[in-house]
Design an enzyme around this catalytic site. Sequence first.
Site, PDB file in Angstrom:
ATOM      1  N   THR A  50      -5.212   6.073  -0.643  1.00  0.00           N
ATOM      2  CA  THR A  50      -4.371   4.902  -0.450  1.00  0.00           C
ATOM      3  C   THR A  50      -4.527   3.986  -1.652  1.00  0.00           C
ATOM      4  O   THR A  50      -5.631   3.574  -1.989  1.00  0.00           O
ATOM      5  CB  THR A  50      -4.740   4.145   0.840  1.00  0.00           C
ATOM      6  N   GLY A  51      -3.398   3.712  -2.291  1.00  0.00           N
ATOM      7  CA  GLY A  51      -3.356   2.712  -3.340  1.00  0.00           C
ATOM      8  C   GLY A  51      -2.975   1.385  -2.707  1.00  0.00           C
ATOM      9  O   GLY A  51      -2.068   1.334  -1.871  1.00  0.00           O
ATOM     10  N   ALA A  90       0.833  -1.197   0.000  1.00  0.00           N
ATOM     11  CA  ALA A  90       0.000   0.000   0.000  1.00  0.00           C
ATOM     12  C   ALA A  90       0.866   1.245   0.000  1.00  0.00           C
ATOM     13  O   ALA A  90       2.023   1.222   0.435  1.00  0.00           O
ATOM     14  CB  ALA A  90      -0.917   0.000   1.232  1.00  0.00           C
ATOM     15  N   ASP A  91       0.284   2.323  -0.494  1.00  0.00           N
ATOM     16  CA  ASP A  91       0.924   3.625  -0.428  1.00  0.00           C
ATOM     17  C   ASP A  91      -0.148   4.666  -0.190  1.00  0.00           C
ATOM     18  O   ASP A  91      -1.146   4.704  -0.917  1.00  0.00           O
ATOM     19  CB  ASP A  91       1.684   3.935  -1.723  1.00  0.00           C
ATOM     20  N   THR A  92       0.043   5.461   0.848  1.00  0.00           N
ATOM     21  CA  THR A  92      -0.926   6.491   1.201  1.00  0.00           C
ATOM     22  C   THR A  92      -0.325   7.861   0.920  1.00  0.00           C
ATOM     23  O   THR A  92       0.806   8.138   1.316  1.00  0.00           O
ATOM     24  CB  THR A  92      -1.326   6.394   2.687  1.00  0.00           C
TER      25      THR A  92
END
Length: 191
Positions: free
Chosen positions: A108-109, A72-74
């Site tokens: 978030t991805g 994840a990346d936020t």
Amino acid sequence: MIKQFPPIILASKSPRRQELLKLMGFDFQVVLREVDESYPEGLSPSEIAVYISEKKARAFDLMIENEIVITADTIVSLDGNILGKPENEDHAFEMLSELSGKRHDVITGVSLLKDHKLSSFYELTEVFFKEISAEQIRYYINTCQPMDKAGAYGIQEWIGLVAVDRINGSYSNVVGLPTHRLYAELCKLSE
């Protein structure tokens, strides 16, 4: 009965993501890989979050079998500008001052890798900050841990309790992982 999933690897050192997965009842292993988090120019904030989460997942592609990797990346986006993690306390102060009294987006991805197949999605939550004083911002920076968080704040910390007026969307997304959507996507992946 709770659905059973293949073994899960969480590729994140974020204690908040780890706590959210624990609260969801998952047993998982934390495995980290260093990944360059740069991205091409011209991407929208949601495209950036997904691009980086997919980069993180691809670092595991040849290493796992019969497991699900979650990455994840936020990011925080204010008027289309990305507010990443602050470089120092002055930078954190600057970011929080920019957020004061305004609405911003937390995106978030999330990427799921299973059997060399990658599926990704993103979740967007609108966050509305009240006006916060310079004194309140300094207090937060001195008493909490804004340095490892996009936008220099954690909604679950002091500033979230006193400065966030309201949100539109998923609370857990702002913490770092959209749990409701993650669960639904894991169920689809495990059918």
